[in-house]
Write a protein that holds these residues in place. Structure first.
Motif, PDB file in Angstrom:
ATOM      1  N   VAL A  50       0.635  -1.194   0.452  1.00  8.58           N
ATOM      2  CA  VAL A  50       0.260   0.315   0.132  1.00  8.58           C
ATOM      3  C   VAL A  50       0.526   1.231  -0.106  1.00  8.58           C
ATOM      4  N   VAL A  51       1.678   1.418   0.942  1.00 12.62           N
ATOM      5  CA  VAL A  51       2.813   2.347   0.917  1.00 12.62           C
ATOM      6  C   VAL A  51       3.579   3.035  -0.541  1.00 12.62           C
ATOM      7  N   GLU A  52       3.669   1.794  -0.344  1.00 12.04           N
ATOM      8  CA  GLU A  52       4.274   1.215  -2.265  1.00 12.04           C
ATOM      9  C   GLU A  52       3.554   2.084  -3.393  1.00 12.04           C
ATOM     10  N   LYS A  53       2.117   1.866  -3.515  1.00 10.01           N
ATOM     11  CA  LYS A  53       1.517   2.224  -4.691  1.00 10.01           C
ATOM     12  C   LYS A  53       1.438   3.569  -4.349  1.00 10.01           C
ATOM     13  N   PHE A  54       1.249   4.045  -3.391  1.00 15.89           N
ATOM     14  CA  PHE A  54       0.997   5.726  -2.772  1.00 15.89           C
ATOM     15  C   PHE A  54       2.091   6.125  -3.402  1.00 15.89           C
ATOM     16  N   GLN A  55       3.172   6.227  -3.389  1.00 18.51           N
ATOM     17  CA  GLN A  55       4.356   6.620  -3.549  1.00 18.51           C
ATOM     18  C   GLN A  55       4.639   6.079  -5.260  1.00 18.51           C
ATOM     19  N   LYS A  56       4.594   5.500  -5.904  1.00 15.62           N
ATOM     20  CA  LYS A  56       4.993   5.346  -7.100  1.00 15.62           C
ATOM     21  C   LYS A  56       4.179   5.380  -7.778  1.00 15.62           C
ATOM     22  N   ALA A  57       2.280   4.834  -7.433  1.00 16.81           N
ATOM     23  CA  ALA A  57       1.429   5.894  -8.702  1.00 16.81           C
ATOM     24  C   ALA A  57       0.980   6.635  -9.401  1.00 16.81           C
ATOM     25  N   PRO A  58       0.868   6.635 -10.964  1.00 18.99           N
ATOM     26  CA  PRO A  58       0.264   7.959 -11.320  1.00 18.99           C
ATOM     27  C   PRO A  58      -0.925   8.740 -10.299  1.00 18.99           C
ATOM     28  N   PHE A  59      -1.023  10.266 -10.421  1.00 17.33           N
ATOM     29  CA  PHE A  59      -1.960  10.326  -9.901  1.00 17.33           C
ATOM     30  C   PHE A  59      -3.778  10.422 -10.438  1.00 17.33           C
TER      31      PHE A  59
END
Length: 788
Positions: free
Chosen positions: A718-727
């Motif tokens: 979850v943390v990695e998704k919010f750090q790397k995924a586009p807005f």
């Protein structure tokens, strides 16, 4: 008329052969020698008087020039075999000892005087009067030596063992013969004068003066000769003289030095651990007297040391009594031990523990109680227990003796806060001991609990179990339950109730056990009871009545009658304490019915020397029983918790059952499973509990670790998704979750909040299906009757 010649022949014939061999001196020569001796004695007296006058007239600065010659003269007189000259020399030395010197002397020695005066103290002259004078002169001389040297550091150290080993035994020797001297007093009229001249009185005064001058570092050298003297003359066994000696010592030394004497006695007790039991008992008795005196002063760090030594000696005595020897094995050269003497020694130790503890302040007494309890052996899963008959006896006797000691310490213990008087670790160990099979141990535990709880001296008022119609005759001292007591009962009440319940079910109970249980219940009701505690105690006693009625434990007839009688006595007491008229009336009615139809269910017929019991207790009619429904009804009307009163009491089973020898681990687990299934409303549908094994525990630990790993991995993603995924992706994801949440909320509102049907009826929707017309609440028309 007699013939003169014949008279002379008769006198000559009466002489012995030894007298015939000695030359017979003429009478005038005898008189001359006597006169010469008298003149010499007179000249010596005049010379010593002159020396005394010169000594008294000398100035302090010049006295050292004269003292050496004076002491030589005194030594010559003391070396004489004539008692008069010895006494004369002693008197001169005493005058010299009373002179205070300002100028120190570096080379003066008093070794000869210590030895000679000590020898005079042991005089065994044939003439009693002369012997008394010589002994008193020796004591006065020792007193003079002490006064002259004790405060002068430049003089010979009188506290050295070589001097103390002579001075102290000499004084004790004269103290020892005080009874003999008093028994030979010629008449009552002369008794005061004789008492003043008694060597025993003078020796006691000298000993007190000696000990009063002792500094901190000299106490050991002064006490050790006393112990050796008592050993050499076997004075521990009568113990009267030994106690008198140490009373003199304890009252003479400075109070801050008292603990040094206690340490000396403890060390001597350890050194005599293999002596006869009578000797050790005498040392313990002396230690008891000395410790009580020392407690009024300063005991210092010796409190736990003393108790540790006494408890160690107690365990050694138990081993000696079991093995029959001091070496653990009986051989040809082994001294056989008498068991009754060891028992006498054990009782002396227990008495000493109690007498000393009674003088301690509350905080030290609490520490001693915890210390003793930590020494009580208890069988557990993690503690090795001695096996075999000897090992079991050793553990049992040790438990009994230590619990006796604990009872002595707890007697009269006053503590306002029960949380500090009975801390959790102490109470757990004490109550776990109550699960033992041994009836004597259980009785000691009950007595100890009673001693702690009884803070107003009400215990003796419940020594006998009875159903008094008016308890005001007992004159009970009752105080309101404090906040600390309420907290204590909230924390430990169920634990206490459980052990009382289990103690009631024991087959080996006798009258003393039931009396102790009654006293414990009564004291809890007086000292620690609030409304909640009263309710629980009533439930507990009614559960005890059920034990006697159902008899699942197959108790003997006496035990069942005793439980009925115990319940009647306690409910009679608690009903009068609560002062609820309907409650009192119900209890009184049942008691009166029992008096008429079943007196064997009342304490007046059960707890007597010859109990009157019934052979058949099955099928007891309900009129003879105290009914829980009736009690809950009458007490509920007076503000008590009737819902709680209706619930039957069921003891909580804990891990303490494992400490009992009666239950194994498997029995405890099966009993827990059985109780759980019995109390569950769905016991028909419940499956048997899974057996707990090592593999089961291992699997549970591994599974918990795997779950933690999965949760940690999910959070990382979850943390990695919010750090790397586009807005845009994050916004779409959150929007979808928001719409999903809103739809779920709409469904919940639709289900939970259904508006009532419209007053106008229904309307027809498409396809001919009727549909309820929903009108908001604020638009609905209500009749006038609904408006308040």
């Amino acid at each position: 008329m007699a013939v003169p010649g014949a008279r002379r022949n008769g006198r000559r014939g009466s002489r012995s052969p030894e007298e015939l061999k000695e030359p017979r001196l003429p009478l005038y020569l005898k008189n001359t020698l006597w006169i010469e001796h008298a003149l010499i004695h007179l000249y010596v007296c005049i010379a010593m008087e002159a020396l005394d006058q010169l000594l008294m007239a000398c100035h302090c600065q010049s006295i050292n020039l004269f003292v050496e010659s004076f002491l030589k003269m005194v030594a010559k007189l003391l070396e004489s075999e004539k008692p008069n000259l010895q006494i004369l020399g002693t008197n001169s030395f005493v005058k010299f000892a009373n002179i205070e010197e300002d100028t120190p002397s570096y080379h003066r020695s008093y070794d000869f005087f210590v030895s000679r005066f000590s020898e005079m103290c042991h005089s065994s002259h044939d003439d009693l009067e002369i012997k008394t004078k010589i002994r008193m002169s020796g004591i006065k001389g020792l007193q003079g030596v002490v006064r002259k040297t004790v405060n002068d550091e430049l003089q010979a150290n009188i506290w050295d063992p070589q001097h103390m080993d002579k001075i102290v035994p000499s004084l004790l020797f004269n103290l020892q013969h005080v009874e003999e001297a008093e028994s030979r007093s010629p008449s009552p009229l002369q008794a005061p004068e004789k008492e003043k001249e008694s060597p025993a009185e003078l020796a006691e005064r000298c000993l007190r003066e000696l000990l009063g001058r002792a500094a901190f570092g000299n106490i050991k050298n002064a006490i050790k000769p006393v112990l050796i003297h008592l050993d050499n003359h076997s004075l521990w066994e009568p113990k009267v003289f030994a106690i008198r000696c140490f009373k003199i010592i304890m009252y003479s030394i400075q109070p801050q030095h008292s603990h040094l004497v206690i340490q000396q006695l403890l060390g001597h007790l350890d050194a005599n651990s293999r002596s006869a039991a009578t000797v050790r008992a005498g040392i313990v008795e002396v230690l008891s007297e000395a410790a009580v005196i020392a407690a009024t002063g300063s005991v210092g760090p010796t409190v736990l040391e003393m108790f540790n030594t006494l408890l160690r000696q107690l365990r050694l005595s138990i081993d000696y009594a079991l093995t029959g020897s001091y070496d653990g094995a009986v051989s040809l050269g082994t001294k056989i031990i008498k068991e009754h003497e060891e028992r006498m020694f054990q009782e002396a130790v227990i008495k000493t523990v109690g007498s000393f503890a009674s003088t301690l302040p509350t905080y030290q007494r609490s520490e001693v109680i915890l210390f003793i309890m930590s020494k009580v052996p208890r069988p557990s899963l993690h503690q090795a227990v001695d096996t075999g008959r000897t090992g079991e006896n050793r553990n049992r006797l040790t438990q009994i003796m230590l619990l006796k000691s604990l009872l002595q310490v707890s007697t009269g213990f006053q503590c306002n806060n029960m949380m500090s008087a009975l801390p959790s670790n102490f109470l757990d160990r004490l109550l776990s001991t109550a699960l033992m099979e041994d009836a004597e141990i259980r009785l000691f535990v009950l007595e100890i609990l009673i001693s702690f709880i009884d803070r107003h001296g009400n215990r003796h008022k419940f020594s006998t179990i009875s159903t008094l119609s008016d308890i005001s005759v007992l004159k009970l001292k009752v105080d309101k339950c404090s906040r600390q007591d309420t907290v204590f009962m909230k924390k430990h009440s169920q634990q206490l109730y459980r052990h009382i319940y289990l103690s009631c079910k024991e087959e080996t109970n006798v009258q003393k056990h039931y009396e102790a249980l009654y006293g414990l219940l009564a004291l809890i009701s007086i000292e620690l009871a609030n409304e909640e505690v009263v309710v629980d105690l009533i439930r507990l006693v009614l559960a005890v009545q059920d034990v006697a009625q159902v008899n699942e434990e197959n108790l003997p007839v006496y035990n069942r009658c005793a439980l009925y009688a115990l319940g009647a006595a306690y409910l009679n007491l608690i009903s009068q304490l609560t002062t609820v008229p309907a409650f009192c009336q119900h209890i009184h009615e049942v008691i009166e019915t029992r008096k008429k139809e079943a007196p064997y269910m009342l304490p007046e017929d059960v707890f007597v020397e010859r109990p009157r019991l019934s052979q058949n207790l099955d099928g007891v009619v309900i009129e003879l029983l105290f009914r829980q429904s009736k009690i809950s009804e009458v007490l509920g009307g007076s503000g008590y918790n009737s819902d709680r009163l209706c619930l039957p009491y069921i003891p909580q089973l804990t891990d303490e059952d494992r400490l009992s020898k009666r239950r194994s681990i498997g029995e405890t687990i099966s009993l827990q499973v059985e109780v759980e299934s019995r109390n569950s409303p769905e016991k028909e549908e419940r499956v048997p509990a899974e057996e707990i094994t090592y593999e089961t525990l291992k699997k549970a630990i591994v599974d918990s670790v795997a779950v933690e790993e999965q949760e940690r991995e999910r959070r990382r993603q979850v943390v990695e998704k919010f750090q790397k995924a586009p807005f845009e992706e994050i916004a779409a994801h959150c929007g979808a979750r928001a719409s999903l949440l809103q739809s779920k909320l709409n469904q919940i509102f639709e289900i939970t909040i259904r508006p009532p049907p419209s007053p106008s009826g229904t309307i027809t929707a498409a396809y001919g299906q009727p549909q309820n017309h929903s009108i908001p609440v604020y638009e609905m028309k209500f009749p006038d009757l609904c408006v308040y």
